[in-house]
Design an enzyme around this catalytic site. Structure first.
Site, PDB file in Angstrom:
ATOM      1  N   HIS A 145       1.051  -1.221  -0.654  1.00  0.00           N
ATOM      2  CA  HIS A 145      -0.244  -0.460  -0.266  1.00  0.00           C
ATOM      3  C   HIS A 145       1.161   1.095  -0.151  1.00  0.00           C
ATOM      4  O   HIS A 145       2.211   1.239   0.501  1.00  0.00           O
ATOM      5  CB  HIS A 145      -0.825  -0.280   1.635  1.00  0.00           C
ATOM      6  N   ASP A 190       3.233  -3.967   7.458  1.00  0.00           N
ATOM      7  CA  ASP A 190       2.602  -2.803   7.942  1.00  0.00           C
ATOM      8  C   ASP A 190       1.324  -3.877   7.856  1.00  0.00           C
ATOM      9  O   ASP A 190       0.714  -5.144   7.376  1.00  0.00           O
ATOM     10  CB  ASP A 190       2.599  -2.563   6.318  1.00  0.00           C
ATOM     11  N   GLN A 193      -4.036  -4.935   7.614  1.00  0.00           N
ATOM     12  CA  GLN A 193      -5.128  -5.817   6.506  1.00  0.00           C
ATOM     13  C   GLN A 193      -4.851  -7.075   7.404  1.00  0.00           C
ATOM     14  O   GLN A 193      -5.278  -8.123   8.005  1.00  0.00           O
ATOM     15  CB  GLN A 193      -4.661  -6.149   5.207  1.00  0.00           C
ATOM     16  N   LYS A 230     -10.429  -0.555  10.529  1.00  0.00           N
ATOM     17  CA  LYS A 230     -10.827  -1.619  10.030  1.00  0.00           C
ATOM     18  C   LYS A 230     -11.167  -3.493  11.055  1.00  0.00           C
ATOM     19  O   LYS A 230     -11.267  -4.061  10.271  1.00  0.00           O
ATOM     20  CB  LYS A 230      -9.107  -2.028   8.616  1.00  0.00           C
ATOM     21  N   CYS A 243      -4.665   2.310  -3.630  1.00  0.00           N
ATOM     22  CA  CYS A 243      -3.669   2.414  -3.123  1.00  0.00           C
ATOM     23  C   CYS A 243      -2.502   2.007  -3.113  1.00  0.00           C
ATOM     24  O   CYS A 243      -1.303   1.910  -2.572  1.00  0.00           O
ATOM     25  CB  CYS A 243      -3.744   3.518  -1.207  1.00  0.00           C
TER      26      CYS A 243
END
Ligand code: PLP
Length: 409
Positions: free
Chosen positions: A124, A201, A204, A227, A367
């Site tokens: 991303h 990251d 998710q 999220k 993104c």
């Protein structure tokens, strides 16, 4: 016999219970943001109704209550990722700010001209652009782990990519554009051999199940509350306490100091030295409530449900002539995202037609423009699932895509 019933769970999420364009809403844009359960909304509301005050400042009852709830929330979020201590969790605005914090603090002090930062084509922009900015400022170089045709990281060249110049490997836990689940632990092991730190990251990643940051063997883990059933504008950065202690503050201001003199200041203890200014108190408390909520659900059954949904979506969408699904073929290698294109139909047109059927998906580059380039497309349509989605909703999606197919041929 499964005790997890997605239909019953939906009653916890008021937003899901509505008609859009005359049809019951099918919300399949969960990778962008999840809906919020009433339990979270109630906690945020109760904070504003009864306890609203600034934290760590006032010596009065409301401030005491706000501070206690705020720090309890930190401990809950720390528990969700198995941090050794809640002081290892720094509140941020979200994943993006957490990564920028690392780039601006640790990066500016530890990355120098000629050093290398290894990233992946799957990232991303949040886990790419901060490293590009840092490389430009310091004279460091970015190197890429490529992906294969199924959107899986190609780790073959890793021994060549990692060397004594590598200072950081920045990789996503799960790709938001393709759903690929990355072998983070394996990458971390390889990075350790050359003394590089690893940033994950987890935007998710921490969403569908608990994460064990200690077992992953990584150095930084960044994630967002919104999220995973929490409010927007709140997220966290995890790092081991010694590492956080070795880092300079990211921003200066109130809350993050110990003493201030004319020419210098000293810093508050970790994690407060990274939290300048009045924080998102309600957001943090709401994030804690989101973790509380998720913790009440049977984790294995939720995971099984999401896997079944994925498999069913791949089967139904895969049967539509001309529809191309991107990402790993095996459900075991992907998380709850199905990215696709349909012949000449532009993803924005697909999304618009689905919207007229009450179905919310995302269309665009997500993104992740490097991923789009890799496949030679400017955009994909993306349906992303969460614990409250059902097979009937997958049917609604697939049936509506048949209609799209009829329009575009
Ligand atoms: N990384 C990934 C993989 C994401 O999916 C997202 C959000 O879509 C982000 C980073 C950025 O998260 P946020 O916008 O909450 O900072």
């Amino acid at each position: 016999m499964s005790s997890f019933d997605p239909v019953a769970i939906r009653r916890d999420f008021p937003t899901l219970d509505q008609q859009v364009n005359g049809k019951p809403l099918v919300y399949l844009d969960n990778a962008a943001t999840s809906q919020k359960p009433r339990a979270v909304l109630d906690v945020v509301n109760a904070y504003y109704l009864h306890d609203n005050a600034n934290v760590h400042r006032g010596i009065h009852e409301l401030s005491r209550r706000a501070t206690e709830a705020y720090e309890e929330a930190r401990a809950k979020v720390a528990g969700w990722i198995n941090a050794a201590d809640s002081s290892e969790v720094v509140w941020t605005r979200g994943t993006t700010e957490a990564i920028n914090l690392v780039a601006g603090s640790w990066g500016m002090d530890n990355i120098h001209a000629g050093d290398e930062i290894v990233v992946t084509v799957l990232e991303h922009h949040s886990n790419l652009v901060p490293w590009q900015l840092l490389a430009r400022r310091t004279g460091a170089k970015l190197r890429y782990i490529e992906i294969d045709d199924q959107g899986r990281l190609d780790l073959g060249p890793l021994p060549d990519l990692l060397n004594e110049r590598t200072k950081l490997v920045a990789v996503s836990h799960i790709s938001n554009s393709l759903g690929t689940v990355n072998p983070v632990r394996e990458i971390a092991e390889a990075a350790k051999k050359v003394g590089a730190l690893v940033l994950v990251d987890g935007a998710q990643g921490a969403v569908h199940a608990r994460v064990d940051v200690q077992a992953l063997g990584v150095d930084f883990y960044a994630f967002s509350g919104h999220k995973m059933c929490g409010p927007t504008g709140i997220g966290a950065l995890w790092a081991r306490r010694e590492l956080l202690e070795s880092m300079e503050p990211y921003q200066g201001g109130g809350e993050m100091i110990e003493f201030v003199e004319r020419d210098m200041s000293t810093w508050a203890e970790v994690p407060h030295k990274f939290e300048a200014g009045t924080p998102n108190i309600a957001g943090a408390i709401g994030f804690g409530a989101a973790v509380d909520y998720l913790a009440t659900l049977p984790a294995d059954e939720v995971a099984a449900h999401e896997r079944t949904l994925m498999a069913y979506a791949m089967e139904r969408l895969g049967a539509i002539p001309g529809l191309r699904i991107y990402g790993p073929e095996s459900v075991e290698e992907r998380s709850a995202v199905v990215s696709f294109t349909m012949g000449d139909a532009h993803p924005h047109d697909i999304s618009t037609i689905l919207d007229s059927e009450g179905i919310a998906i995302r269309a665009g580059h997500h993104c992740a423009q490097l991923v789009m380039k890799r496949y030679g497309v400017s955009a994909t349509a993306r349906a992303s699932f969460y614990l409250y989605n059902t097979e009937e909703e997958v049917d609604r999606l697939a049936d509506s895509l048949e209609v799209v197919k009829g329009i575009f041929g």
